[in-house]
Design a protein around this motif. Structure first.
Motif, PDB file in Angstrom:
ATOM      1  N   GLU A   1       0.795  -1.300   0.100  1.00  0.00           N
ATOM      2  CA  GLU A   1      -0.159  -0.050   0.010  1.00  0.00           C
ATOM      3  C   GLU A   1       0.939   1.100  -0.017  1.00  0.00           C
ATOM      4  OE1 GLU A   1      -2.835  -0.552   2.851  1.00  0.00           O
ATOM      5  OE2 GLU A   1      -4.026  -1.859   1.685  1.00  0.00           O
ATOM      6  N   GLY A   2       1.709   1.348  -0.868  1.00  0.00           N
ATOM      7  CA  GLY A   2       2.922   2.421  -0.978  1.00  0.00           C
ATOM      8  C   GLY A   2       2.701   3.581  -1.945  1.00  0.00           C
ATOM      9  N   ASN A   3       3.626   4.087  -2.437  1.00  0.00           N
ATOM     10  CA  ASN A   3       3.558   5.460  -2.805  1.00  0.00           C
ATOM     11  C   ASN A   3       4.379   5.559  -4.148  1.00  0.00           C
ATOM     12  OD1 ASN A   3       4.449   5.926   0.282  1.00  0.00           O
ATOM     13  ND2 ASN A   3       2.531   6.889  -0.245  1.00  0.00           N
ATOM     14  N   ILE A   4       3.793   6.172  -5.163  1.00  0.00           N
ATOM     15  CA  ILE A   4       4.632   6.570  -6.278  1.00  0.00           C
ATOM     16  C   ILE A   4       4.607   8.166  -6.347  1.00  0.00           C
ATOM     17  CG2 ILE A   4       4.645   6.593  -8.999  1.00  0.00           C
ATOM     18  CD1 ILE A   4       2.672   3.981  -8.607  1.00  0.00           C
TER      19      ILE A   4
ATOM     20  N   SER B   1      -2.117  11.139 -13.699  1.00  0.00           N
ATOM     21  CA  SER B   1      -3.170  11.658 -13.165  1.00  0.00           C
ATOM     22  C   SER B   1      -4.450  10.996 -13.431  1.00  0.00           C
ATOM     23  CB  SER B   1      -3.471  13.130 -13.878  1.00  0.00           C
ATOM     24  OG  SER B   1      -2.536  13.884 -12.868  1.00  0.00           O
ATOM     25  N   SER B   2      -4.508  10.368 -14.919  1.00  0.00           N
ATOM     26  CA  SER B   2      -5.508   9.397 -15.270  1.00  0.00           C
ATOM     27  C   SER B   2      -5.323   8.086 -14.434  1.00  0.00           C
ATOM     28  CB  SER B   2      -5.134   9.134 -16.661  1.00  0.00           C
ATOM     29  OG  SER B   2      -5.914   8.135 -17.251  1.00  0.00           O
ATOM     30  N   LEU B   3      -4.242   7.606 -14.389  1.00  0.00           N
ATOM     31  CA  LEU B   3      -3.877   6.340 -13.453  1.00  0.00           C
ATOM     32  C   LEU B   3      -4.486   6.380 -12.115  1.00  0.00           C
ATOM     33  CD1 LEU B   3      -2.588   3.511 -14.036  1.00  0.00           C
ATOM     34  CD2 LEU B   3      -0.569   4.494 -12.900  1.00  0.00           C
ATOM     35  N   ARG B   4      -4.217   7.626 -11.690  1.00  0.00           N
ATOM     36  CA  ARG B   4      -4.774   7.984 -10.211  1.00  0.00           C
ATOM     37  C   ARG B   4      -6.428   7.635 -10.056  1.00  0.00           C
ATOM     38  NH1 ARG B   4      -3.809  12.931  -9.477  1.00  0.00           N
ATOM     39  NH2 ARG B   4      -1.773  12.826  -8.836  1.00  0.00           N
ATOM     40  N   HIS B   5      -7.042   8.136 -10.993  1.00  0.00           N
ATOM     41  CA  HIS B   5      -8.313   8.130 -11.095  1.00  0.00           C
ATOM     42  C   HIS B   5      -8.617   6.530 -11.061  1.00  0.00           C
ATOM     43  CE1 HIS B   5     -10.156  12.084 -11.982  1.00  0.00           C
ATOM     44  NE2 HIS B   5      -9.323  12.277 -12.825  1.00  0.00           N
TER      45      HIS B   5
ATOM     46  N   SER C   1      -0.786   5.415  -3.649  1.00  0.00           N
ATOM     47  CA  SER C   1      -1.097   6.589  -3.930  1.00  0.00           C
ATOM     48  C   SER C   1       0.016   7.163  -4.953  1.00  0.00           C
ATOM     49  CB  SER C   1      -0.676   7.704  -2.545  1.00  0.00           C
ATOM     50  OG  SER C   1       0.891   7.357  -2.372  1.00  0.00           O
ATOM     51  N   ILE C   2      -0.361   8.221  -5.707  1.00  0.00           N
ATOM     52  CA  ILE C   2       0.470   8.966  -6.698  1.00  0.00           C
ATOM     53  C   ILE C   2       0.585  10.385  -6.408  1.00  0.00           C
ATOM     54  CG2 ILE C   2       0.481   9.623  -9.346  1.00  0.00           C
ATOM     55  CD1 ILE C   2      -1.018   6.968  -9.981  1.00  0.00           C
ATOM     56  N   THR C   3       1.761  10.906  -6.393  1.00  0.00           N
ATOM     57  CA  THR C   3       1.772  12.221  -6.049  1.00  0.00           C
ATOM     58  C   THR C   3       2.737  12.910  -7.263  1.00  0.00           C
ATOM     59  OG1 THR C   3       2.295  11.824  -3.548  1.00  0.00           O
ATOM     60  CG2 THR C   3       2.933  13.807  -4.441  1.00  0.00           C
ATOM     61  N   LEU C   4       2.054  13.929  -7.601  1.00  0.00           N
ATOM     62  CA  LEU C   4       2.733  14.545  -8.955  1.00  0.00           C
ATOM     63  C   LEU C   4       3.452  16.073  -8.426  1.00  0.00           C
ATOM     64  CD1 LEU C   4       2.998  14.716 -11.890  1.00  0.00           C
ATOM     65  CD2 LEU C   4       1.099  15.980 -12.156  1.00  0.00           C
ATOM     66  N   CYS C   5       4.662  15.995  -8.427  1.00  0.00           N
ATOM     67  CA  CYS C   5       5.421  17.125  -7.962  1.00  0.00           C
ATOM     68  C   CYS C   5       5.680  18.348  -8.837  1.00  0.00           C
ATOM     69  CB  CYS C   5       6.680  16.734  -7.423  1.00  0.00           C
ATOM     70  SG  CYS C   5       6.570  15.402  -6.182  1.00  0.00           S
ATOM     71  N   ILE C   6       4.941  19.562  -8.666  1.00  0.00           N
ATOM     72  CA  ILE C   6       5.027  20.600  -9.693  1.00  0.00           C
ATOM     73  C   ILE C   6       6.118  21.679  -9.167  1.00  0.00           C
ATOM     74  CG2 ILE C   6       3.878  22.410 -11.018  1.00  0.00           C
ATOM     75  CD1 ILE C   6       2.755  19.440 -11.427  1.00  0.00           C
ATOM     76  N   LEU C   7       7.185  21.528  -9.897  1.00  0.00           N
ATOM     77  CA  LEU C   7       8.128  22.299  -9.062  1.00  0.00           C
ATOM     78  C   LEU C   7       8.618  23.481 -10.042  1.00  0.00           C
ATOM     79  CD1 LEU C   7      10.754  19.596  -8.236  1.00  0.00           C
ATOM     80  CD2 LEU C   7       8.964  20.326  -7.094  1.00  0.00           C
TER      81      LEU C   7
END
Ligand code: NDP
Length: 285
Positions: A156-159, A189-193, A203-209
């Protein structure tokens, strides 16, 4: 205009920022960091080591990775190792994940951060360069995710996917790079849905830097960008924090990035003008 916008961006950040991060959350976790021989990836490896995680770092330059691993051990990593190779090759991307499986028997966090070299200038018409950059900056991210998913479902990890404002609100002189970062948003973002619909607890975290003070970024754009860069150490910590908290997106630095994204919705034409006015023009190619 920029100051009130940054204020609004910061207000959005503080209103929405979860506060329950604890560095103990990373103790004993098994984490892969790509692009960890320099810049933000290297700093993430050091934070994770300090927090007592198991780290597997990867990039092309073996000598640099060796030093990163040594430092991780000094900082208190539960364990530290590296695999060197190029993410232009999808088979290598899969190999890195298999190394984690063989060593740890599982995986808790996959941090996708590497980028291939591109240029900062007018688009030169080189389609082959875009194809190669997509292999490195996008397809290898997908390949690693596919290979890691059974382990991440189990834990139950994180991407964590490291992207850029160039993947939300593009500026000039970075067309190939920007394209690869938009691809990341579209895919992940589609995969997260789909994960949410299917109750997949990964979880999927997209980092906008925004602009960060890594050596490579400063070398590439400091002559052309008028904005001051933010510190890579803090940026690296924020990425780990938002991944551990399972946030959908990180916007860093919050004032500038939230401000830009708000303006993108409210007045996109004005945002475009603002972006161009903060970038020094080149002569014709
Ligand atoms: P760096 O250029 O410092 O680091 C890039 C990393 O990727 C290095 O470890 C490099 O190591 C590795 N790498 C390069 N080519 C390959 C390849 N073909 N295969 C495998 N690894 C490769 O980047 P930053 O730290 O500045 O950026 C990190 C992330 O943050 C990127 O995703 C970037 O898009 C994002 N970002 C950065 C910003 C900034 O201003 N710094 C702004 C917005 C987003 P090696 O050469 O040894 O392979």
């Amino acid at each position: 205009v920029i100051l009130p916008l940054m204020g609004l961006g910061l207000a959005v950040y503080f209103y929405s920022a979860p506060e329950n991060f604890n560095e103990e959350m990373l103790r004993g976790k098994r984490v892969i960091v790509t692009g960890a021989s320099s810049g933000i990836g290297e700093q993430m490896a050091y934070h994770l080591a300090r927090m007592g995680a198991h780290v597997l770092v990867t990039a092309r330059t073996e000598a640099k990775l060796q030093k990163v691993v040594e430092r991780c051990r000094e900082l208190g990593a539960a364990s530290a190792r590296f695999v060197s190779g190029s993410m232009e090759d999808t088979a290598f991307a899969e190999e890195v994940v298999k190394e984690a499986e063989n060593t740890w028997g599982g995986l808790d966090m996959l941090i996708l951060n590497h980028i291939g070299h591109s240029y900062f200038n007018y688009f030169d018409g080189d389609v082959d360069h875009i194809r190669k950059l997509l292999e490195t900056n996008f397809l290898s991210y997908v390949a690693m995710t596919v290979t890691a998913l059974p382990m991440l479902k189990e834990s139950e990890g994180n991407i964590v996917v490291v992207s850029s404002v160039a993947g939300k609100a593009p500026g000039p002189f970075a067309a190939p790079y920007s394209a690869t970062k938009f691809a990341l948003d579209g895919f992940f973002s589609s995969l997260r849905h789909e994960f949410i619909i299917e109750n997949v607890n990964v979880s999927i975290t997209l980092c906008i830097l925004g602009y960060i003070d890594t050596d490579n970024a400063m070398q590439a754009v400091s002559h052309a960008i008028k904005v001051a860069p933010s510190p890579k150490e803090e940026c690296a910590l924020e990425i780990i924090r938002s991944g551990a908290l399972r946030q959908h997106e990180l916007h860093y630095p919050p004032g500038i990035v939230n401000g830009m994204l708000l303006l993108r919705g409210l007045a996109p034409g004005f945002l475009d003008t603002l972006i161009r006015s903060n970038i020094v023009r080149f002569g014709q190619p």
